[in-house]
Design a protein around this motif. Sequence first.
Motif, mmCIF file in Angstrom:
data_model
loop_
_atom_site.group_PDB
_atom_site.id
_atom_site.type_symbol
_atom_site.label_atom_id
_atom_site.label_comp_id
_atom_site.label_asym_id
_atom_site.label_seq_id
_atom_site.Cartn_x
_atom_site.Cartn_y
_atom_site.Cartn_z
ATOM 1 N N GLY A 1 46.938 36.048 49.385
ATOM 2 C CA GLY A 1 47.025 35.060 50.691
ATOM 3 C C GLY A 1 45.611 34.994 51.330
ATOM 4 O O GLY A 1 45.819 34.227 52.169
ATOM 5 N N ARG A 2 44.608 35.661 50.632
ATOM 6 C CA ARG A 2 43.291 35.208 51.331
ATOM 7 C C ARG A 2 42.362 34.562 50.167
ATOM 8 O O ARG A 2 42.557 34.553 49.184
ATOM 9 N N ARG A 3 41.332 34.333 50.759
ATOM 10 C CA ARG A 3 40.360 33.610 49.810
ATOM 11 C C ARG A 3 39.722 34.909 49.162
ATOM 12 O O ARG A 3 39.458 35.812 49.642
ATOM 13 N N LEU A 4 39.754 34.751 47.775
ATOM 14 C CA LEU A 4 39.070 35.756 46.836
ATOM 15 C C LEU A 4 37.651 35.812 47.464
ATOM 16 O O LEU A 4 36.898 35.101 47.518
ATOM 17 N N GLY A 5 37.235 37.190 47.270
ATOM 18 C CA GLY A 5 35.664 37.307 47.700
ATOM 19 C C GLY A 5 34.918 37.070 46.596
ATOM 20 O O GLY A 5 33.678 36.585 46.864
ATOM 21 N N ARG A 6 35.223 36.643 45.445
ATOM 22 C CA ARG A 6 34.621 36.079 44.072
ATOM 23 C C ARG A 6 35.125 35.034 43.516
ATOM 24 O O ARG A 6 36.325 35.714 43.120
ATOM 25 N N ARG A 7 34.682 34.156 43.042
ATOM 26 C CA ARG A 7 35.499 32.932 42.414
ATOM 27 C C ARG A 7 34.435 32.406 41.355
ATOM 28 O O ARG A 7 33.233 31.969 41.835
ATOM 29 N N ALA A 8 34.835 32.368 40.169
ATOM 30 C CA ALA A 8 33.805 31.770 39.178
ATOM 31 C C ALA A 8 35.103 31.338 38.043
ATOM 32 O O ALA A 8 36.083 31.584 38.070
ATOM 33 N N GLU A 9 34.565 30.341 37.363
ATOM 34 C CA GLU A 9 35.162 29.789 36.285
ATOM 35 C C GLU A 9 35.631 31.051 35.175
ATOM 36 O O GLU A 9 34.392 31.513 34.627
ATOM 37 N N SER A 10 36.964 31.131 34.685
ATOM 38 C CA SER A 10 36.933 32.163 33.549
ATOM 39 C C SER A 10 38.251 31.535 32.761
ATOM 40 O O SER A 10 38.697 30.174 32.842
ATOM 41 N N ASP A 11 38.303 31.774 31.441
ATOM 42 C CA ASP A 11 39.323 31.420 30.568
ATOM 43 C C ASP A 11 39.959 32.723 30.130
ATOM 44 O O ASP A 11 39.620 33.853 29.691
ATOM 45 N N LEU A 12 41.482 32.389 30.365
ATOM 46 C CA LEU A 12 42.315 33.711 30.018
ATOM 47 C C LEU A 12 42.098 33.927 28.572
ATOM 48 O O LEU A 12 42.707 35.178 28.167
ATOM 49 N N ALA A 13 41.979 32.919 27.611
ATOM 50 C CA ALA A 13 41.826 33.170 26.227
ATOM 51 C C ALA A 13 41.007 34.051 25.785
ATOM 52 O O ALA A 13 41.154 35.088 25.136
ATOM 53 N N ILE A 14 39.568 33.925 26.506
ATOM 54 C CA ILE A 14 38.637 34.717 26.206
ATOM 55 C C ILE A 14 38.836 36.378 26.760
ATOM 56 O O ILE A 14 38.577 37.131 25.866
ATOM 57 N N GLY A 15 39.343 36.384 27.776
ATOM 58 C CA GLY A 15 39.883 37.659 28.490
ATOM 59 C C GLY A 15 40.800 38.515 27.544
ATOM 60 O O GLY A 15 40.734 39.397 27.134
ATOM 61 N N THR A 16 41.795 37.668 27.079
ATOM 62 C CA THR A 16 42.844 38.180 26.273
ATOM 63 C C THR A 16 42.303 38.853 25.004
ATOM 64 O O THR A 16 42.579 39.550 24.446
ATOM 65 N N ALA A 17 41.249 37.912 24.289
ATOM 66 C CA ALA A 17 40.694 38.164 23.167
ATOM 67 C C ALA A 17 40.098 39.513 23.184
ATOM 68 O O ALA A 17 39.867 40.380 22.426
#
Length: 380
Positions: free
Chosen positions: A220-236
């Motif tokens: 419910g708050r603004r994330l302390g860190r925001r960056a572009e990510s790819d769920l496919a890469i994290g899953t691999a």
Amino acid sequence: MRPTLRLRLTLLNGVLLVGAGAILVLLAWLLVRDALRPTDELLPGTTVVLTDGRTLDAGQWQRQLVDAASQELLVKGLLALVAISVVGVAGAYLVAGRALRPLHQVTATARRLGEATLDERIGWSGADDEVAELAETFDAMLDRISGAFEAQKRFVANASHELRTPLAVMRTEIDVTLSDDDADLAEYRRMAGVVRDASERANGLVDALLVLARSEAQTGRRLGRRAESDLAIGTANALSAVSREVERIGLKVHTSLRPAPVVGDPGLLDRLAGNLVENAVRYNHLHGRIWIRTGTDGERSWLVVGNTGFEVAPADVPGLFEPFRRGGQERTGARGSGLGLSIVRAVSDAHGGTVKAVAQPGGGLEVTVTLPSADPAAAT
């Protein structure tokens, strides 16, 4: 007197009542002065004879009549206005007090509230008005607070149990080994291995608790860190980390890892994918299957992780996202800390997404996480 709501309502009602009464008296006074002109249509110099025998000019008699009627109207009108105002203000004070009584009940209940009195409710049974709506809202809030307290108590109790278990194992092993006068180097090595395994379990639990607390703090708050990510890469990457365990138990892995761009905390998103993949391996059976899909439709990105395994009753599925629940089994006899899906839900909530799980026919579970797709302008 402090400016309470009851006093303000009473004063407002009094001001409106006195103002309306004053306007009515003024209008009546003007109407009387305009209406009492019977001699305007008479010829100049016309006289009138009074009952006492006096003779007066018609104009003079009219002025005396108008002045007397106006004075009497003002005196009696003001007296009536004062009486009506007193009665109206007193009535408004009583009515306002009766109308605001539920607010006093809310205040009194709130003052009495404590950890031991969260079962108290207002239980308003009056008219179905705004006050009743406020009372119902307050009771609903107390229900949520009470539920949160109970959940917190269970969480603390379970966390204490989870931490106590490896500590008890370490202490028991150390005490037993030290009390054995014939213990040799091999026995000490065995004891050291047990202590190391127990300490790793405790350390893993602490790490999981920290990730869960970090995720829930950002919901419910603004994330302390925001960056572009790819769920496919994290899953691999998560699949690569469990590849040895997958080979050891002979699991068949089917993947369809299409780009699934999102914006958020990369560490938390990697933990989300890692927990789903680890659970799919941990709660599987020999020569079972795992299927994983990622993708996006431009607005939402998703990650689907499914696995075979023991049967899960559909009614037990919602409870899997509670802390320290392991596939319908609580703590005893299961591996892991039971925080995997709790962390997944907390991370998903923190990123404005949703997560759902579906029990599979014949055993196993399929978990779907949906997150907003990446908006390059949102990354900072």
